[in-house]
Design a protein around this motif. Structure first.
Motif, PDB file in Angstrom:
ATOM      1  N   ALA A 198       1.049  -1.068   0.059  1.00  0.00           N
ATOM      2  CA  ALA A 198       0.201  -0.055  -0.402  1.00  0.00           C
ATOM      3  C   ALA A 198       0.335   1.466  -0.012  1.00  0.00           C
ATOM      4  O   ALA A 198       0.782   2.091  -0.883  1.00  0.00           O
ATOM      5  CB  ALA A 198      -1.081  -0.095   1.408  1.00  0.00           C
ATOM      6  N   LEU A 199       2.152   0.880   1.605  1.00  0.00           N
ATOM      7  CA  LEU A 199       3.079   2.339   0.802  1.00  0.00           C
ATOM      8  C   LEU A 199       3.150   3.014  -0.279  1.00  0.00           C
ATOM      9  O   LEU A 199       3.458   4.065  -0.524  1.00  0.00           O
ATOM     10  CB  LEU A 199       3.751   2.395   2.347  1.00  0.00           C
ATOM     11  CG  LEU A 199       4.759   3.107   2.707  1.00  0.00           C
ATOM     12  CD1 LEU A 199       3.471   4.593   2.873  1.00  0.00           C
ATOM     13  CD2 LEU A 199       5.987   2.836   3.396  1.00  0.00           C
ATOM     14  N   GLU A 200       3.605   1.672  -0.598  1.00  0.00           N
ATOM     15  CA  GLU A 200       4.497   2.474  -2.503  1.00  0.00           C
ATOM     16  C   GLU A 200       3.692   3.582  -3.570  1.00  0.00           C
ATOM     17  O   GLU A 200       4.251   4.092  -3.954  1.00  0.00           O
ATOM     18  CB  GLU A 200       4.890   0.604  -2.900  1.00  0.00           C
ATOM     19  CG  GLU A 200       4.254  -0.274  -3.462  1.00  0.00           C
ATOM     20  CD  GLU A 200       4.196  -0.910  -4.644  1.00  0.00           C
ATOM     21  OE1 GLU A 200       5.352  -1.149  -4.944  1.00  0.00           O
ATOM     22  OE2 GLU A 200       4.443  -2.120  -4.605  1.00  0.00           O
ATOM     23  N   GLU A 201       2.631   2.685  -3.114  1.00  0.00           N
ATOM     24  CA  GLU A 201       1.239   3.383  -4.288  1.00  0.00           C
ATOM     25  C   GLU A 201       1.721   5.220  -3.952  1.00  0.00           C
ATOM     26  O   GLU A 201       1.379   5.970  -5.130  1.00  0.00           O
ATOM     27  CB  GLU A 201      -0.149   2.874  -4.117  1.00  0.00           C
ATOM     28  CG  GLU A 201       0.106   1.549  -4.091  1.00  0.00           C
ATOM     29  CD  GLU A 201       0.918   1.073  -5.418  1.00  0.00           C
ATOM     30  OE1 GLU A 201       0.355   2.236  -6.483  1.00  0.00           O
ATOM     31  OE2 GLU A 201       0.313  -0.277  -6.043  1.00  0.00           O
ATOM     32  N   TYR A 202       2.071   5.344  -2.759  1.00  0.00           N
ATOM     33  CA  TYR A 202       1.746   7.104  -2.275  1.00  0.00           C
ATOM     34  C   TYR A 202       3.336   7.004  -2.065  1.00  0.00           C
ATOM     35  O   TYR A 202       3.667   8.415  -1.640  1.00  0.00           O
ATOM     36  CB  TYR A 202       1.226   6.514  -0.605  1.00  0.00           C
ATOM     37  CG  TYR A 202       0.257   6.795  -0.540  1.00  0.00           C
ATOM     38  CD1 TYR A 202      -1.106   7.162  -1.094  1.00  0.00           C
ATOM     39  CD2 TYR A 202       0.228   5.294  -0.336  1.00  0.00           C
ATOM     40  CE1 TYR A 202      -2.297   6.776  -0.638  1.00  0.00           C
ATOM     41  CE2 TYR A 202      -1.717   4.618   0.169  1.00  0.00           C
ATOM     42  CZ  TYR A 202      -2.426   6.000  -0.754  1.00  0.00           C
ATOM     43  OH  TYR A 202      -3.599   4.947  -0.585  1.00  0.00           O
ATOM     44  N   TYR A 245      13.430   0.453   4.646  1.00  0.00           N
ATOM     45  CA  TYR A 245      12.224  -0.245   4.434  1.00  0.00           C
ATOM     46  C   TYR A 245      11.486  -0.992   4.073  1.00  0.00           C
ATOM     47  O   TYR A 245      11.203  -2.019   3.592  1.00  0.00           O
ATOM     48  CB  TYR A 245      10.787   0.939   4.483  1.00  0.00           C
ATOM     49  CG  TYR A 245       9.713   0.976   5.367  1.00  0.00           C
ATOM     50  CD1 TYR A 245       9.218   1.182   6.679  1.00  0.00           C
ATOM     51  CD2 TYR A 245       8.624   0.014   4.090  1.00  0.00           C
ATOM     52  CE1 TYR A 245       7.825   0.286   6.383  1.00  0.00           C
ATOM     53  CE2 TYR A 245       7.616   0.206   5.139  1.00  0.00           C
ATOM     54  CZ  TYR A 245       6.629  -0.030   5.529  1.00  0.00           C
ATOM     55  OH  TYR A 245       5.841  -0.471   6.217  1.00  0.00           O
ATOM     56  N   SER A 246      12.065  -0.562   2.494  1.00  0.00           N
ATOM     57  CA  SER A 246      11.256  -2.068   1.256  1.00  0.00           C
ATOM     58  C   SER A 246      12.159  -2.921   1.536  1.00  0.00           C
ATOM     59  O   SER A 246      11.603  -4.069   1.530  1.00  0.00           O
ATOM     60  CB  SER A 246      11.725  -0.853   0.012  1.00  0.00           C
ATOM     61  OG  SER A 246      11.371  -1.927  -0.978  1.00  0.00           O
ATOM     62  N   GLY A 247      13.282  -3.121   2.051  1.00  0.00           N
ATOM     63  CA  GLY A 247      14.335  -4.514   1.977  1.00  0.00           C
ATOM     64  C   GLY A 247      13.744  -4.759   2.816  1.00  0.00           C
ATOM     65  O   GLY A 247      14.118  -6.548   2.987  1.00  0.00           O
ATOM     66  N   ALA A 248      13.955  -4.375   4.388  1.00  0.00           N
ATOM     67  CA  ALA A 248      13.326  -5.173   5.858  1.00  0.00           C
ATOM     68  C   ALA A 248      12.270  -5.757   5.632  1.00  0.00           C
ATOM     69  O   ALA A 248      12.037  -6.515   5.785  1.00  0.00           O
ATOM     70  CB  ALA A 248      13.683  -4.169   6.932  1.00  0.00           C
ATOM     71  N   PHE A 260       2.745   9.454   5.825  1.00  0.00           N
ATOM     72  CA  PHE A 260       4.097   7.904   6.242  1.00  0.00           C
ATOM     73  C   PHE A 260       4.590   7.591   7.965  1.00  0.00           C
ATOM     74  O   PHE A 260       4.558   6.512   8.309  1.00  0.00           O
ATOM     75  CB  PHE A 260       5.207   8.940   5.676  1.00  0.00           C
ATOM     76  CG  PHE A 260       5.576   8.127   3.558  1.00  0.00           C
ATOM     77  CD1 PHE A 260       6.301   7.283   4.143  1.00  0.00           C
ATOM     78  CD2 PHE A 260       3.875   8.650   3.663  1.00  0.00           C
ATOM     79  CE1 PHE A 260       6.134   7.451   2.157  1.00  0.00           C
ATOM     80  CE2 PHE A 260       3.900   8.145   1.866  1.00  0.00           C
ATOM     81  CZ  PHE A 260       5.394   7.468   1.844  1.00  0.00           C
ATOM     82  N   THR A 261       4.877   8.684   8.654  1.00  0.00           N
ATOM     83  CA  THR A 261       4.333   8.819  10.489  1.00  0.00           C
ATOM     84  C   THR A 261       3.364   7.547  10.728  1.00  0.00           C
ATOM     85  O   THR A 261       3.898   6.256  11.484  1.00  0.00           O
ATOM     86  CB  THR A 261       4.519   9.890  10.771  1.00  0.00           C
ATOM     87  OG1 THR A 261       5.327  11.025  10.058  1.00  0.00           O
ATOM     88  CG2 THR A 261       4.472  10.058  11.665  1.00  0.00           C
ATOM     89  N   MET A 262       2.350   7.707   9.845  1.00  0.00           N
ATOM     90  CA  MET A 262       1.053   6.563  10.829  1.00  0.00           C
ATOM     91  C   MET A 262       1.725   5.225  10.365  1.00  0.00           C
ATOM     92  O   MET A 262       1.392   4.103  10.656  1.00  0.00           O
ATOM     93  CB  MET A 262      -0.126   6.469  10.029  1.00  0.00           C
ATOM     94  CG  MET A 262      -1.227   6.541  10.465  1.00  0.00           C
ATOM     95  SD  MET A 262      -1.828   4.811   9.786  1.00  0.00           S
ATOM     96  CE  MET A 262      -2.360   5.949   8.533  1.00  0.00           C
ATOM     97  N   ILE A 263       2.273   5.074   8.595  1.00  0.00           N
ATOM     98  CA  ILE A 263       2.473   3.959   8.514  1.00  0.00           C
ATOM     99  C   ILE A 263       3.633   2.947   9.278  1.00  0.00           C
ATOM    100  O   ILE A 263       3.327   1.726   9.519  1.00  0.00           O
ATOM    101  CB  ILE A 263       2.588   3.443   6.776  1.00  0.00           C
ATOM    102  CG1 ILE A 263       1.164   3.597   6.475  1.00  0.00           C
ATOM    103  CG2 ILE A 263       3.326   1.882   6.929  1.00  0.00           C
ATOM    104  CD1 ILE A 263       0.191   3.011   6.317  1.00  0.00           C
TER     105      ILE A 263
END
Length: 391
Positions: A230-234, A308-311, A367-370
């Protein structure tokens, strides 16, 4: 060149071209530039997810009853039409229609692709090569995405019509590769196919009810695995909001995040210890790293997003590995797909939360919420995890 080699090269080319979509890195920016608000953008992603989720249910049965090659060809043609819809109707309704077409196309290819590959290899007495060819095809698809991310932003700097047209052309060419380079393998007619399908669903439900370890990992993978998806869309609109980077530079940062995810997923098996505790640690670290996006600007934002993406990618591989080791019954594919259903359901409140938070407090707040959600959910799963998963 053998027939299997010709098939393999065509299969890799199809996977690469299908994902060579140059509008990937700037689609969200294009939509917000057309007057779409953060909340409306989230609702579009929800429509996209709903179309894919609803289409996922009958897709397996359709693939068993008709030509799988033809299904994949139609899927590619539909995916291309989605981007032409955006080009012709750059409004909320047009974007929604495009996402519905795209989501339906994705659902059509789900399952049909793997089944077509396996049937072809079985006809060639080469099923032992499934993992090798499947893995290389996935790598080809990742290469297509990475290339699209690297150059898509630069192409979009001259306007969005060209990347949209090229994005439509790539999956269409991929469909033509299937037509020319892939032959539909023969399949035995199974008079009990519908009963077998129902029986498989029954076996999957039985496994999830009986095996609490598998059920817990399915839930954990479906929920935590959704966060990056979901995050990557933003990411593009976040970078556009937080910096003065050119569209081409945003595409490069997005590509770096994708590369980091690939490295994390490829290296996950090297981590010592139990998969689930390691996955929890990685997700917690990922969340804490993502929270640091509040500090840097410009190119420095690439670092926490990529980490974040890698982990998260490595953690997802560990959870998938534990799930496969835990499944005991015959309905392995159906049980595995249950995580995808959980993911599809969890996407809706997640997209809504991101959109509302960004609407009220800006993209940094979202992003902080995620980041906080990643940490809290990970620790929550660790607290309630069955003991068998912790050793």
């Amino acid at each position: 060149m053998t027939r299997l080699q010709r098939f393999s090269y065509a299969w890799y080319a199809h996977a690469f071209l299908r994902e060579l979509v140059l509008i990937y890195p700037t689609s969200a920016i294009m939509m917000t530039g057309s007057g779409i608000s953060p909340l409306e953008l989230s609702s579009l992603f929800m429509i996209w997810g709903a179309a894919a989720l609803l289409g996922e249910i009958p897709s397996g049965a359709i693939a068993d009853l008709t030509s799988r090659r033809n299904i994949l060809m139609v899927s590619g043609l539909m995916k291309g039409c989605a981007f032409l819809t955006w080009l012709a109707f750059p409004s909320y309704g047009g974007f929604a229609a495009g996402f519905i077409v795209w989501g339906t196309a994705s659902a059509m290819s789900s399952g049909a692709s793997e089944a077509l590959l396996y049937d072809t290899l079985r006809e060639e007495d080469a099923t032992a090569q499934f993992s090798r060819i499947y893995g290389r095809a996935e790598a080809s698809a990742n290469l297509g995405v990475a290339l699209a991310l690297l150059i898509g932003g630069f192409v979009a700097e001259g306007g969005y019509p060209l990347p949209l047209i090229l994005s439509a052309a790539a999956p269409w060419i991929a469909a033509m590769v299937l037509l020319v380079g892939i032959r539909e393998p023969s399949r035995r007619t199974d008079a009990l196919r519908s009963r077998t399908f129902v029986g498989t669903l029954r076996d999957a439900v039985s496994e999830l009810r009986r095996n609490r370890v598998v059920a817990f990992v399915v839930l954990m993978l479906g929920v935590l695995g959704t966060l990056w998806g979901a995050l990557e869309e933003y990411v593009p609109v976040f970078l556009d909001d937080r910096s003065d980077l050119r569209l081409g530079s945003i595409g490069i940062i997005f590509a770096l995040a994708y590369a980091a995810r690939t490295v994390g997923m490829a290296s996950a098996h090297r981590l010592p210890g139990a998969p689930v505790p390691n996955a929890v640690r990685l997700f917690v670290i990922a969340g804490l790293i993502l929270a640091t996006t509040a500090l840097p600007n410009g190119w420095w934002l690439a670092l926490p997003i990529a980490l974040y993406s890698g982990a998260a990618g490595a953690a997802a591989v560990l959870l998938q590995t534990r799930l496969q080791h835990g499944i005991e019954g015959p309905a392995r594919a159906t049980v595995t797909s249950a995580a995808g259903v959980v993911e599809g359901i969890f996407e809706f409140p997640l997209y809504l939360s991101i959109g509302l938070t960004a609407q009220l407090g800006g993209w940094q707040a979202a992003f902080t919420m995620i980041a906080m959600l990643t940490v809290v959910l990970s620790l929550g799963f660790r607290f309630f995890a069955p003991r068998e998963l912790l050793r």
